[in-house]
Design an enzyme around this catalytic site. Structure first.
Site, PDB file in Angstrom:
ATOM      1  N   GLU A 117      46.566  56.596  -0.796  1.00 27.58           N
ATOM      2  CA  GLU A 117      48.082  56.365  -0.724  1.00 27.58           C
ATOM      3  C   GLU A 117      48.272  56.170   0.672  1.00 27.58           C
ATOM      4  O   GLU A 117      47.351  56.617   1.464  1.00 27.58           O
ATOM      5  CB  GLU A 117      48.554  57.396  -1.195  1.00 27.58           C
ATOM      6  CG  GLU A 117      48.571  57.843  -2.642  1.00 27.58           C
ATOM      7  CD  GLU A 117      50.136  58.051  -3.210  1.00 27.58           C
ATOM      8  OE1 GLU A 117      51.120  57.289  -2.716  1.00 27.58           O
ATOM      9  OE2 GLU A 117      50.219  58.838  -3.872  1.00 27.58           O
ATOM     10  N   ALA A 177      40.510  66.852  -3.753  1.00 29.42           N
ATOM     11  CA  ALA A 177      40.506  66.174  -5.009  1.00 29.42           C
ATOM     12  C   ALA A 177      41.956  66.190  -5.417  1.00 29.42           C
ATOM     13  O   ALA A 177      42.545  65.281  -6.149  1.00 29.42           O
ATOM     14  CB  ALA A 177      39.685  66.930  -6.017  1.00 29.42           C
ATOM     15  N   GLU A 180      44.086  63.453   2.486  1.00 26.11           N
ATOM     16  CA  GLU A 180      43.390  64.590   3.010  1.00 26.11           C
ATOM     17  C   GLU A 180      42.497  64.685   1.993  1.00 26.11           C
ATOM     18  O   GLU A 180      42.481  64.328   0.781  1.00 26.11           O
ATOM     19  CB  GLU A 180      44.377  65.898   2.978  1.00 26.11           C
ATOM     20  CG  GLU A 180      45.785  65.700   3.703  1.00 26.11           C
ATOM     21  CD  GLU A 180      46.754  66.913   3.633  1.00 26.11           C
ATOM     22  OE1 GLU A 180      46.498  67.675   2.655  1.00 26.11           O
ATOM     23  OE2 GLU A 180      47.441  67.041   4.534  1.00 26.11           O
TER      24      GLU A 180
END
Lengths: 404, 362
Positions: free
Chosen positions: B357, B132, B129
């Protein structure tokens, strides 16, 4: 097969020494650090009895065992003992570095003649003498000479930084493997290992070094003055024709022992990480592996980093030992694990002091001691720089002339 | 017993993947990066490697068994060739492997056979997404329970092949717990945005994806009602760490060859310790990362909880690959900064690992 399953043979050997580390080493660590050079007899006796009873050496593991895991078991054992205390571990009786040199360079007859004593009688030590006052890393520059005289070799010279030298030569019926040159003009080719037994006239321990850490361990200066030993005490052959042969024996010794040094380093590092986690947990600081990284505090990140580095270094060490057990050349891997473990233990223990603040600096807790003990691992049996040189030459295919 | 040597079968496999990486991936890497796309033929050319069918059991149309260790060996070799290409070739696994690992029996039968054919099946996963503080266990995308299914809402980024994928595995939070949903191409409320422009991985088509009232049936929740994604996250971390090892090795190999051939002050620069020691450290760190990857993968293959091992492997590899690719640029000096040499691309690619990821799984 790629596998990380610990075999029972290793688990059993670790179980044997874990109690010793917990009961006889950790509680005595501070005392023997402060009493510098005093022999921790309780530990020595227990380890000696254990090795006699089990027929296993806890100091050197170059000999192949039935299961083919001798070197792998040894790094586990050393890691565990060093977790107890690195200084006391180095006082452990047995053939040690001297034995490794005999294993790496001696004939079958010599191994029998020199190493049998480590399987019977009272505790004994063996040491190896390489470094001289004027040369350390540049081992080929040694000046100690061996001159043939009839059925003897006559040794003359001065050796320093001989780990357990006093115990091997004065406190027990042990021996010292001493590297000397039989032909100063031949450089490395002239370097040969000789066995000097305790009680030989002409060998004298002249000094014990006072050190930053591993203070329980004796680091001796040894003088050889017309020290006459039997001709048969030259390990391997007296041939000078192969320009690399003598030096090669020294390097083969290090291939075998560098993983042990790495393992000892990592025992200290694990001790540090464990106690640090234990004490920080009391203050509510814990590493949670499933916690979002951005929610970790700086200290948690440091802990995670320490654990990661420690594991990385340990796997390199285990692999180097595994290669030795397989009979594969492991010069590269031995130096890699030594470099990594030396770096990691230095960093981890320094960080340990830092994270505990004034408590870390205090001699009431072991962190400052672990930091002092740790540093030697980046120095002995090849400094971090020498081992980088070994790695670099291997990966680049360069000789010592091409990459100085 | 401890073992640090791939099996004979794995060695054969590694050899064929290594050949493929050298012949097919590496030569195309530079142009693909410049043009921002991978040649379609490349994706088809990997079919003989049977990446997925070899990991899927016969019951679902494959001919093998999934092994994270084997997958990690595979991934390292592919990434050595080209990271964008490697991620593209592994993309079908973004759907197939989670289904195999965590799917229901019905999901396995419905989806897996399609991945066992000859052709390349574009598939995708939407985990990341654009924020940060992203963490796979704390997702902002939400899946709200409604009768018969879920409604997905949220924004995803770095979604590979989002425009082409037949199936996309969308990760979203169900009452605070991360779950995954199999979303078919063209589902209402699934909006594929613009192609993203990133620092590296430029050849890999990555998209932003918006979920606006995207309805999926309960049957498409990965693993059904109680299905979790922990196993998938672990396998993804191992995959990325293995890819990092391959990327770092590529940079190391190149820098080592360069350092041996580049002459300065009358000798090869590799004959100077300043350069030689950098290479020695790269070699050591790469090997250490590889062993951490193997241990994590092996732990997963044992069916044990590998959360810690996977985290350690990824944490180490993320830093290692950045340092190694940076060193490679440094060893080439000014030449390393020029796009004629691949090392600057590898540094740009290497930077991806710590921020990515879930874009690969083995």
């Amino acid at each position: 097969m790629i596998s990380f399953e610990m075999p029972d043979e290793i688990r059993e050997r670790v179980d044997l020494v874990r109690g010793v580390a917990r009961e006889l080493m950790r509680p005595a660590a501070r005392e023997f650090d402060e009493r510098e050079h005093e022999i921790p007899w309780d530990f020595v006796t227990r380890m000696w009895d254990l090795s006699l009873k089990t027929g296993q050496s806890f100091r050197s593991g170059t000999r192949r065992d039935g299961a083919g895991v001798a070197a792998q078991a040894l790094v586990h054992v050393i890691e565990t003992l060093s977790w107890g205390d690195a200084g006391i571990y180095l006082c452990g009786p047995g053939a040690g570095l001297g034995g490794a040199a005999i294993e790496a360079t001696g004939t079958a007859e010599q191994k029998q003649r020199f190493l049998t004593r480590y399987r019977e009688g009272p505790p004994k030590w063996a040491c190896m003498a390489m470094t001289e006052p004027h040369c350390g890393s540049d081992t080929a520059a040694i000046r100690t000479t061996a001159v043939r005289d009839g059925e003897s070799w006559v040794l003359n010279g001065e050796k320093i930084f001989v780990t357990t030298g006093h115990k091997a030569l004065v406190d027990s019926e042990g021996l010292m493997v001493v590297w000397a040159t039989i032909d100063p003009a031949a450089g490395r080719a002239g370097m040969k290992p000789f066995v000097v037994e305790a009680g030989t006239p002409g060998v004298r321990v002249t000094k014990l070094e006072r050190k930053m850490g591993i203070r329980a361990s004796d680091t001796a200066s040894v003088v050889l003055e017309n020290c006459r030993i039997p001709a048969a005490n030259l390990l391997g052959s007296a041939e000078v024709s192969d320009p690399r042969k003598g030096f090669k024996g020294a390097m083969a010794t290090f291939d075998a022992t560098r993983p042990s040094v790495a393992a000892s380093a990592l025992g200290i590092a694990r001790a540090t990480v464990e106690l640090l986690k234990e004490l920080l947990a009391l203050q509510g600081i814990e590493v949670r592996y499933d916690r979002p990284r951005h929610l970790l505090t700086a200290i948690e990140r440091d802990l995670l980093d320490m654990e990661t580095q420690l594991r990385a270094a340990w796997l390199l060490t285990l692999k180097a030992a595994w290669m030795m057990d397989k009979g594969l050349p492991n010069t590269l891997e031995s130096s890699m694990c030594k470099v990594k473990a030396g770096d990691v233990v230095t960093r981890v223990t320094q960080k340990g002091v830092e994270l505990m603040g004034p408590l870390g600096y205090s001699r009431e807790l072991p962190f400052e001691k672990w930091m002092r003990d740790a540093k030697i691992n980046d120095l002995f049996e090849g400094t971090g720089q020498i081992n980088r040189l070994v790695i670099a030459r291997r990966i680049l295919g360069y000789s010592s002339r091409e990459l100085k | 017993m401890f073992g640090f040597e791939p099996s004979d079968e794995q060695k054969t496999l590694v050899k064929s993947v290594r050949r493929f990486a050298a012949r097919e991936l590496r030569p195309l890497a530079h142009d693909s990066d410049e043009r921002g796309e991978l040649p379609g033929a490349l994706l088809e050319s990997a079919a003989p490697l049977a990446l997925l069918p070899a990991s899927l059991p016969e019951a679902y149309g494959g001919f093998g068994q999934r092994s994270a260790v084997t997958g990690a060996l595979f991934a390292e070799e592919l990434a050595w060739g080209d990271l964008s290409g490697a991620l593209a070739l592994l993309a079908p696994g973004l759907v197939a492997l989670p289904v195999l690992l965590a799917g229901t029996e019905a999901q396995k039968h419905e989806l897996l056979p399609a991945f066992c054919g000859e052709g390349y099946v574009p598939a995708s996963a939407a985990l990341l997404e654009p924020r940060a503080d992203f963490d796979p266990r704390v997702l902002q995308a939400r899946a709200r329970r409604v009768s018969g299914g879920y409604v997905l809402e949220g924004t995803k980024c770095n979604v590979p092949f989002a425009a082409e994928a037949e199936w996309m595995l969308v990760y979203a939070s169900v009452e605070g717990e991360s779950r995954a949903f199999l979303v078919r191409r063209g589902t209402d409320g699934l909006h594929v945005g613009e192609r993203e422009q990133n620092m590296g991985l430029r050849a890999l088509p990555l998209y932003k994806v918006e979920l606006r009232g995207c309805v999926v049936s309960s049957a498409l929740c990965l693993g059904g009602e109680g299905g979790g994604v922990e196993a998938v996250l672990g396998a993804s971390r191992v995959a990325l760490a293995a890819l990092a090892v391959g990327q770092a090795r590529a940079a190391y190999d190149y820098a080592l060859d360069y350092a041996k051939s580049r002459v300065a002050f009358g000798e090869a620069i590799a004959q100077r310790q300043a350069i030689a020691f950098m290479l020695a450290e790269m070699a050591t760190e790469i090997e250490a990362a590889r062993l951490l990857v193997w241990e994590a993968a092996w732990t997963l293959d044992q069916g044990a909880d590998g959360t810690r091992e996977c985290l350690l492997a990824k944490t180490f590899a993320d830093e290692m690959v950045l340092a190694a690719t940076d060193r490679a640029v440094q060893i080439l000096g000014g030449h390393g900064y020029i796009r004629d040499h691949p090392v600057e691309m590898w540094l740009r690619n290497g930077r991806a690992f710590a921020v990515m990821e879930g874009i690969a799984i083995v």
